[in-house]
Each structure stands twice: as structure tokens, then as C-alpha cells.
Scaffold this motif. Structure first.
Motif, PDB file in Angstrom:
ATOM      1  N   PRO A  22       0.805  -1.235   0.000  1.00 35.57           N
ATOM      2  CA  PRO A  22       0.000   0.000   0.000  1.00 35.57           C
ATOM      3  C   PRO A  22       0.827   1.269   0.000  1.00 35.57           C
ATOM      4  O   PRO A  22       0.424   2.279  -0.592  1.00 35.57           O
ATOM      5  CB  PRO A  22      -0.848  -0.124   1.273  1.00 35.57           C
ATOM      6  N   LEU A  23       2.009   1.255   0.639  1.00 38.72           N
ATOM      7  CA  LEU A  23       2.817   2.470   0.675  1.00 38.72           C
ATOM      8  C   LEU A  23       3.465   2.771  -0.669  1.00 38.72           C
ATOM      9  O   LEU A  23       3.893   3.908  -0.927  1.00 38.72           O
ATOM     10  CB  LEU A  23       3.876   2.380   1.778  1.00 38.72           C
ATOM     11  N   TYR A  24       3.539   1.775  -1.533  1.00 39.43           N
ATOM     12  CA  TYR A  24       3.994   2.015  -2.897  1.00 39.43           C
ATOM     13  C   TYR A  24       3.080   3.030  -3.582  1.00 39.43           C
ATOM     14  O   TYR A  24       3.546   3.909  -4.336  1.00 39.43           O
ATOM     15  CB  TYR A  24       4.002   0.703  -3.664  1.00 39.43           C
ATOM     16  N   SER A  72       4.542   6.607  -9.099  1.00 41.18           N
ATOM     17  CA  SER A  72       4.530   7.724 -10.047  1.00 41.18           C
ATOM     18  C   SER A  72       5.854   8.464 -10.084  1.00 41.18           C
ATOM     19  O   SER A  72       5.946   9.561 -10.649  1.00 41.18           O
ATOM     20  CB  SER A  72       3.405   8.694  -9.687  1.00 41.18           C
ATOM     21  N   GLY A  73       6.882   7.883  -9.444  1.00 35.32           N
ATOM     22  CA  GLY A  73       8.209   8.472  -9.525  1.00 35.32           C
ATOM     23  C   GLY A  73       8.515   9.532  -8.493  1.00 35.32           C
ATOM     24  O   GLY A  73       9.544  10.219  -8.590  1.00 35.32           O
ATOM     25  N   GLN A  74       7.669   9.677  -7.469  1.00 31.18           N
ATOM     26  CA  GLN A  74       7.943  10.654  -6.418  1.00 31.18           C
ATOM     27  C   GLN A  74       9.191  10.252  -5.633  1.00 31.18           C
ATOM     28  O   GLN A  74       9.403   9.069  -5.340  1.00 31.18           O
ATOM     29  CB  GLN A  74       6.758  10.747  -5.461  1.00 31.18           C
ATOM     30  N   VAL A  75      10.006  11.233  -5.294  1.00 30.61           N
ATOM     31  CA  VAL A  75      11.244  10.978  -4.544  1.00 30.61           C
ATOM     32  C   VAL A  75      10.987  11.252  -3.065  1.00 30.61           C
ATOM     33  O   VAL A  75      10.588  12.376  -2.714  1.00 30.61           O
ATOM     34  CB  VAL A  75      12.394  11.866  -5.046  1.00 30.61           C
ATOM     35  N   PRO A  76      11.181  10.243  -2.202  1.00 30.33           N
ATOM     36  CA  PRO A  76      10.976  10.484  -0.770  1.00 30.33           C
ATOM     37  C   PRO A  76      11.804  11.668  -0.280  1.00 30.33           C
ATOM     38  O   PRO A  76      12.932  11.874  -0.716  1.00 30.33           O
ATOM     39  CB  PRO A  76      11.428   9.167  -0.129  1.00 30.33           C
ATOM     40  N   TYR A  77      11.219  12.445   0.590  1.00 30.44           N
ATOM     41  CA  TYR A  77      11.826  13.617   1.216  1.00 30.44           C
ATOM     42  C   TYR A  77      11.877  14.808   0.261  1.00 30.44           C
ATOM     43  O   TYR A  77      11.499  15.908   0.639  1.00 30.44           O
ATOM     44  CB  TYR A  77      13.236  13.323   1.767  1.00 30.44           C
ATOM     45  N   LEU A  78      12.350  14.613  -0.965  1.00 27.77           N
ATOM     46  CA  LEU A  78      12.433  15.733  -1.891  1.00 27.77           C
ATOM     47  C   LEU A  78      11.063  16.133  -2.411  1.00 27.77           C
ATOM     48  O   LEU A  78      10.742  17.326  -2.508  1.00 27.77           O
ATOM     49  CB  LEU A  78      13.351  15.392  -3.066  1.00 27.77           C
ATOM     50  N   ASP A  79      10.240  15.146  -2.754  1.00 30.03           N
ATOM     51  CA  ASP A  79       8.918  15.423  -3.311  1.00 30.03           C
ATOM     52  C   ASP A  79       7.793  15.240  -2.298  1.00 30.03           C
ATOM     53  O   ASP A  79       6.782  15.941  -2.364  1.00 30.03           O
ATOM     54  CB  ASP A  79       8.651  14.522  -4.522  1.00 30.03           C
ATOM     55  N   VAL A  80       7.940  14.289  -1.407  1.00 32.16           N
ATOM     56  CA  VAL A  80       6.874  13.986  -0.454  1.00 32.16           C
ATOM     57  C   VAL A  80       7.480  13.741   0.927  1.00 32.16           C
ATOM     58  O   VAL A  80       8.598  13.208   1.035  1.00 32.16           O
ATOM     59  CB  VAL A  80       6.073  12.732  -0.878  1.00 32.16           C
ATOM     60  N   PRO A  81       6.791  14.123   1.996  1.00 34.23           N
ATOM     61  CA  PRO A  81       7.271  13.769   3.342  1.00 34.23           C
ATOM     62  C   PRO A  81       7.208  12.259   3.530  1.00 34.23           C
ATOM     63  O   PRO A  81       6.311  11.589   3.011  1.00 34.23           O
ATOM     64  CB  PRO A  81       6.304  14.505   4.267  1.00 34.23           C
ATOM     65  N   THR A  82       8.161  11.716   4.264  1.00 37.94           N
ATOM     66  CA  THR A  82       8.248  10.273   4.469  1.00 37.94           C
ATOM     67  C   THR A  82       8.412  10.001   5.954  1.00 37.94           C
ATOM     68  O   THR A  82       9.256  10.619   6.612  1.00 37.94           O
ATOM     69  CB  THR A  82       9.435   9.685   3.683  1.00 37.94           C
ATOM     70  N   ASN A 137      10.847  17.983   5.249  1.00 37.30           N
ATOM     71  CA  ASN A 137      10.436  16.601   4.997  1.00 37.30           C
ATOM     72  C   ASN A 137      11.366  15.606   5.682  1.00 37.30           C
ATOM     73  O   ASN A 137      10.939  14.524   6.089  1.00 37.30           O
ATOM     74  CB  ASN A 137      10.381  16.322   3.501  1.00 37.30           C
ATOM     75  N   TRP A 138      12.649  15.955   5.796  1.00 40.54           N
ATOM     76  CA  TRP A 138      13.573  15.090   6.531  1.00 40.54           C
ATOM     77  C   TRP A 138      13.117  14.922   7.971  1.00 40.54           C
ATOM     78  O   TRP A 138      13.239  13.847   8.554  1.00 40.54           O
ATOM     79  CB  TRP A 138      14.977  15.691   6.498  1.00 40.54           C
ATOM     80  N   ALA A 139      12.592  15.972   8.552  1.00 42.56           N
ATOM     81  CA  ALA A 139      12.182  15.944   9.958  1.00 42.56           C
ATOM     82  C   ALA A 139      10.845  15.253  10.171  1.00 42.56           C
ATOM     83  O   ALA A 139      10.406  15.106  11.322  1.00 42.56           O
ATOM     84  CB  ALA A 139      12.107  17.367  10.505  1.00 42.56           C
ATOM     85  N   THR A 140      10.196  14.791   9.094  1.00 42.25           N
ATOM     86  CA  THR A 140       8.877  14.165   9.237  1.00 42.25           C
ATOM     87  C   THR A 140       8.925  12.977  10.187  1.00 42.25           C
ATOM     88  O   THR A 140       7.997  12.774  10.982  1.00 42.25           O
ATOM     89  CB  THR A 140       8.353  13.719   7.860  1.00 42.25           C
ATOM     90  N   PHE A 141       9.969  12.172  10.116  1.00 42.85           N
ATOM     91  CA  PHE A 141      10.071  11.015  10.995  1.00 42.85           C
ATOM     92  C   PHE A 141       9.994  11.429  12.461  1.00 42.85           C
ATOM     93  O   PHE A 141       9.300  10.812  13.266  1.00 42.85           O
ATOM     94  CB  PHE A 141      11.376  10.250  10.727  1.00 42.85           C
TER      95      PHE A 141
END
Length: 452
Positions: free
Chosen positions: A71-73, A80-90, A270-274
Motif C-alpha cells: 500500500p505504501l507504494y 509515479s516516480g515521487q522521490v521520498p523527502y524531496l517530493d513527499v514527506p516520508t 520533509n527530513w524531519a517528518t520522521f
């Protein structure tokens, strides 16, 4: 019987320089085979979801084959090619996010659709299977050499195979192996501890730092290391010198910084999301606070209260473990103190997911009691594994119950496990881990020869 058989009779045994031990030879091949078998079984445990359509038709709780990977895919835009942290919070630390992205790019050439998502899961399962093999081999080699601070003895294949087989093939490893990406951190930590047992402190620290960049819990090992360093400065028992601790810690800080700093500079929010997610998320299904809240004896909805209670309880537990490490008549093995700290972290935390049992498996194998009567340890370990299996199936049945009760079309349907039954398996797991801790504490406090 002992998995970390006779690691040392006391701190004095580690006084001399570490020896290069006899290589494991054929036992090493058996460890690889055990790890590979565990990886295959973990993949087969997801069969109803991967090949039976349960991820698509909603049967993942019914068949107990849930995994975050699929599901997290979609949720994190990996397809869709989103880059973790750069494009979306992870919500995960950077090495886990990096693994998620690398696997998604590796299958991006396939036609878009559910087949590519399945291929993403398959590739992730292969990588995590390799991580399991690495963890099994590292744990086996540590146990075969006699522990994290080994005595001057030859490699013992039987101890290695017992420890490695435990990590690879116990039911909880098979059932929980592919729920999330935890095996990455487990493998890195096990590798770091293996380097530590060989006296290679910079390399040990680097792998522990990378493990912390995949999950936070590996950094907890430095608490017991610090306590035993203080004990050595105080009592002069011939244990590892303070320089070992400082080199290991420095290696960890440098490695963690090396992989985190670029992401932080590129996308600090986004890096700080964790970290923000960990602080702001509510009480998880598996925590003791969920059960207490359900019984009406604790306000599990008060986030500040939950955070303060969990932090306070962990500090009290760590203080007790520190006193044990400092005051026990016989110098406690490092691996036993590490097991106690990680177990305390789980029992006091507001999040205790079913896959977190993977964190404990290598540590439990290495912390196998040295001095208690031979029958006690297998009985307690067996009860712990039974409790983990019951909890594994209980959580999915409870989520099935909750999901059905929240759906107007199925509300009131007699399916799943209501709170009363689920609380029993939740508290049963808590009690089983507490019993493991009690056995370990008793072993640390006993004075006399350690049993082989």
C-alpha cells in the motif's frame, strides 16, 4: 543448552587482546542456508495477499498477510516516480526511504499497473531476505565465538547454528519478516555487533550508525556500552577500554551524519517528518496504553500524557538497567543489557507494531541465559514465541473487527476479534517479554560459573 554458549566466565576473560578466531567454515554455509530458508518462508506467508488477491479485495486481515510494502507504494507516490523527502514527506528514516525509492526505480521499466506494484513487493522481499541472511550469519558468528566480548576460545558451530536458526526460523520471524522494512536495520545492527565482537570499533560504529538511519532503536546499544565503560573505569575488571566505546560512538555519529546531512540540506522539513510523526502520532494498537485506555483506566487519547508516561517509564527502566550493569557482582554481558534496553523501549513505547519482534530476535539469541537451570530458558523463550504468534494473528483479527464495525454496511457482523479478546493477547505479549527480561536479570545477578 545455550545459543550464546559460554561467552565468558567473567570480565577478566576479555582482558587480553582479541584473537582472530577459527573461521566458521561449513557452519557459515549452513547459516546462509538457514537465513535463505527463513526468507522463503516469510515470502510464502504472504501468499494469500501476493497471489490470492487479498491486498486487492480487502482480505489481508482475514488471511493475516498484511504488509506495508504494497500500500505504501501507492500512498507515498513511489509508483509515479515521487522521490521520498524531496517530493513527499516520508515517515521513515532516510535509509529506509532510500530503499523504498531504489526498489521503486528498479521496477519502473515495467508496465504501469498492479503488476508493477507486485514486482516492487517481490524485489523488496528479495532485498529484505538478503538482510535476514546477513542478520542470521552475523548473529551466528557472534554466538559461535562466544558473545560480543568473547573469551579466548575456538569457534563453536553448534552455538552458531542454534542462534542463527532461532533468528531465521522461529514462527515470529517468518510471520513478521515482510510486514515492513525492519530487517534492514536488524541486519545492519547485527553486522555492527559482529564487528564489535572482532574488535573493529570504527566499522562497528559505522554499521550501527547506518542501522539508526534505517530505524531509531539501534542507537539504544550505546546506553549499555556507556554503563559498562563506567563500570570498567570504576572497577578495573579487565573489560573493554573506554577508547572502544568512544571509537564506536564516533563511527556511528559519522555514518549517521553522512547519510542524513544531504537529505536534511535538500529538504529539511520533509527530513524531519520522521521525528515529528513519532512525537505527534497517537497511541498505537499494540501498546499497553491502548489496552489500558480500552479498560478505562488510562486516557490513551491524551497525547501529552501518553508521551510523558512513555518517556518517564523508559527512563525509569533504563536507570534500573544501568544500576544492574554497575552493581551486579559479575560483570553482565553487553548483549544481555542491550536486550533489556530494547525490550524496555518496546514495552514502554506508544508504538509496538507486530514486526518489532524482529528487533529482539538476534538480541534474545545472544542474551540466552548462561547460569540458570537448563530447562528454564527454553520454557520462557517458547512462551514468548507463543505469545508473539498469538498477538500476530490477534492484531489482524482485531483490525478486521474494527474495520467492519466502522463500516455501516457490515457493522454488527460477528467477524474479527473484539477488544476483550485482543487485550488478552496484547497483554500476553507484554507479559511474555517481561518474563524474558526477568530471566535475563536473574541471570545477570547470579554469581558463579556460567553454564555451557
Amino acid at each position: 543448552m545455550s545459543m550464546a554458549l559460554g561467552s565468558r566466565a567473567g570480565g577478566a576473560a576479555a582482558a587480553g587482546p582479541r584473537r582472530v578466531f577459527q573461521e566458521p567454515g561449513r557452519a557459515g554455509l549452513w547459516l546462509v542456508a538457514l537465513g535463505a530458508a527463513g526468507a522463503v518462508l516469510a515470502y510464502l506467508a504472504k501468499w494469500p495477499c501476493r497471489f490470492g488477491g487479498a491486498w486487492i479485495d480487502g482480505g489481508q486481515y482475514t488471511y493475516a498477510c498484511y504488509s506495508d510494502v504494497f500500500p505504501l507504494y501507492y500512498r507515498d507516490g513511489l509508483g509515479s516516480g515521487q522521490v521520498p523527502y524531496l517530493d513527499v514527506p516520508t515517515e521513515y528514516p532516510v535509509l529506509t526511504g532510500g530503499l523504498m525509492y531504489a526498489a521503486s526505480r528498479a521496477v519502473s521499466w515495467l508496465p504501469e499497473g498492479v503488476g508493477r506494484a507486485f514486482a516492487y513487493f517481490d524485489l523488496t522481499a528479495v532485498v529484505l531476505g538478503c538482510c535476514l541472511v546477513a542478520a542470521v550469519v552475523a548473529t551466528g558468528r557472534i554466538a559461535g565465538r562466544g558473545g560480543l566480548e568473547p573469551a579466548d576460545t575456538a569457534f563453536r558451530p553448534r552455538a552458531a547454528l542454534l542462534a542463527g536458526g532461532f533468528v531465521a526460523l522461529v514462527p515470529s520471524a517468518v510471520l513478521a519478516g515482510l510486514i515492513n522494512w525492519d530487517l534492514l536495520a536488524v541486519a545492519l545492527l547485527a553486522g555492527g555487533l559482529a564487528f564489535y565482537s572482532r574488535g573493529r570499533m570504527w566499522a562497528a560504529g559505522a554499521l550501527i550508525g547506518l542501522a539508526t538511519a534505517a530505524k531509531f532503536y539501534p542507537f539504544l546499544v550505546f546506553g549499555p556500552m556507556f554503563v559498562l565503560m563506567v563500570r570498567e573505569l570504576w572497577r578495573k575488571e579487565g573489560g573493554p577500554p573506554a577508547a572502544d566505546f568512544l571509537r564506536t560512538l564516533a563511527g556511528a555519529v559519522l555514518a549517521w551524519t553522512a547519510v542524513n546531512l544531504p537529505v536534511y540540506l535538500a529538504a529539511p522539513h520533509n527530513w524531519a517528518t520522521f521525528f515529528t510523526f513519532s512525537r505527534e502520532r497517537g497511541t498505537d494498537w499494540g501498546s499497553v496504553y491502548y489496552a489500558l485506555g480500552g479498560y478505562g483506566v488510562f486516557d490513551s487519547g491524551d497525547l501529552d500524557l501518553v508521551n510523558a508516561t512513555g518517556t518517564g517509564a523508559l527512563l525509569v527502566a533504563c536507570a534500573g538497567i544501568a544500576l544492574l550493569g554497575l552493581l551486579a557482582r559479575r560483570r553482565p554481558p553487553l548483549e544481555q543489557l542491550v536486550f533489556l534496553v530494547v525490550a524496555a523501549f518496546l514495552m514502554t513505547n506508544k508504538v509496538w507494531s507486530p514486526q518489532f519482534v524482529l528487533w529482539l530476535l538476534p538480541l534474545a539469541a545472544l542474551a540466552w541465559p548462561r547460569t540458570v537451570r537448563p530447562g528454564y530458558a527454553p520454557a520462557v523463550f517458547g512462551l514468548w514465541q507463543l505469545a508473539e504468534v498469538c498477538y500476530f494473528f490477534g492484531i489482524w483479527q482485531h483490525l478486521l473487527y474494527v474495520s467492519q464495525q466502522s463500516d455501516p454496511a457490515t457493522a454488527g457482523a460477528p467477524a474479527g476479534l473484539p477488544f476483550a479478546g485482543y487485550a488478552l493477547v496484547l497483554l500476553g505479549r507484554l507479559a511474555a517479554v517481561a518474563a524474558m527480561c526477568a530471566l535475563t536479570v536473574v541471570d545477570c545477578l547470579r554469581k558463579g560459573d556460567q553454564r555451557a
